[in-house]
Design a protein around this motif. Structure first.
Motif: not given
Ligand code: GDP
Length: 304
Positions: A141, A163-165, A167-170, A172-173, A176, A206
């Motif tokens: 991200t 996918r997330g936005k 810059g979002s937390d990898p 959390s992607v 999901d 990370e």
């Protein structure tokens, strides 16, 4: 000057061509021959350390066998290369390990530009063609472009991308994607991660966080952590690989761009110096250009 020209020409040739040339110039088993062998191995990207080991062990082996004829020497070389590849943990599988009737989670790591996204797309396509349900997670991200690129490959391969936005937390992607994979009873989840290496501490954190999320959902996951390495970057790639290996539990290597200027000797350096199997090789930019790596076929094929 002539020697320099010859050297340049040599670097363009493949490992096999170089080895064939070495044997074509073979006169007798003497120190000159072993020096040429070592130089050839280094030129073929086998790496200094591994080239020295091979040459030293062959000196003894050739003496032991009393090998004199070129075909005897050639056989000794081939067998030595095979044993170098197989010696370190021959038990472990050279293939990507998939769970049966359960979700397999495969994490992809490696710096930007090595061919991570492309390899994920190719592999997704292969598994989908085999009738498996595949899902991709865009956990890189950090770069907005990386998400879009994975989406393009997802479309090409005919698989969904979680996918997330940007810059979002990898992590959390990944979370999901795991939920979705479970809901949809997917067979395989391929996770793309960010390729930053400037700050190893950050990378380590990370990847640890991603690993923790996966293990919370799937205790024996991730099932594979594949480090993608660009074969055209030779020793530089070895340095990167070592850093990734220190940052996380890598289970195998995807060696890309072997079709280009790469000389192929790197597979031996990876095995001998990193103690990791090369599981897949990239042989072009197309969707079908990813293949399993068979070390025996590769090594026995050198002198054809
Ligand atoms: P990433 O930044 O690691 O995700 O790298 P990409 O997947 O975007 O690949 C970078 C470039 O390398 C792209 O132009 C790909 O087409 C190219 N590439 C990837 N794998 C191979 C390969 O096996 N052979 C060749 N020739 N090019 C490759």
């Amino acid at each position: 000057l002539e020697k320099m020209d010859k050297g340049l020409e040599k670097t363009r040739k493949s490992f096999g061509q170089m080895m064939n040339e070495l044997m074509a110039n073979f006169r007798s088993v003497d120190e000159d021959f072993f020096e040429d062998l070592e130089e050839t191995l280094i030129t073929a990207d086998v790496g200094f350390q591994t080239a020295m080991r091979i040459t030293d062990e062959l000196r003894q082996e050739v003496k032991l066998r009393n090998a004199k004829k070129p075909e005897e020497v050639q056989n000794a070389i081939v067998e030595k290369l095979v044993s170098i590849y197989e010696a370190e943990g021959a038990e472990e599988q050279n293939d990507v390990q998939l769970k049966e009737n359960e979700l397999t989670v495969i994490l992809f790591v490696g710096v930007n530009g090595v061919g991570k996204t492309t390899s994920i797309g190719k592999l997704a396509n292969q598994y989908r063609e085999e009738g498996k349900k595949v899902l991709l997670a865009a956990a890189d991200t950090f770069r907005a472009g990386a998400i879009d690129q994975l989406v393009v490959w997802g479309e090409r391969a005919g698989v969904e991308v979680v996918r997330g936005k940007a810059g979002s937390d990898p992590a959390s992607v990944v979370f999901d994607a795991l939920e979705r994979a479970k809901d949809e009873q997917a067979d395989i989840l391929l996770v793309d991660t960010a390729g930053r290496l400037q700050n190893k501490q950050h990378l380590m954190k990370e990847l640890e966080k991603i690993n923790r999320i996966i293990q919370r959902e799937i205790p024996d996951g991730p099932h594979e952590v594949l480090l993608v390495v660009d074969a055209t970057t030779g020793q530089n790639a070895m340095v990167q690989a070592r850093q990734f290996k220190e940052a996380t539990d890598v289970t195998g290597i995807v060696l890309t761009k072997l079709d280009g200027t790469a000389k192929g000797g790197m597979v031996l350096a990876i095995r001998n110096e990193l103690n990791l199997p090369v599981k897949l090789v990239g042989l072009g930019e197309g969707i079908d250009d990813l293949q399993p790596f068979d070390p025996n076929e590769f090594i026995y094929g050198l002198f054809k």
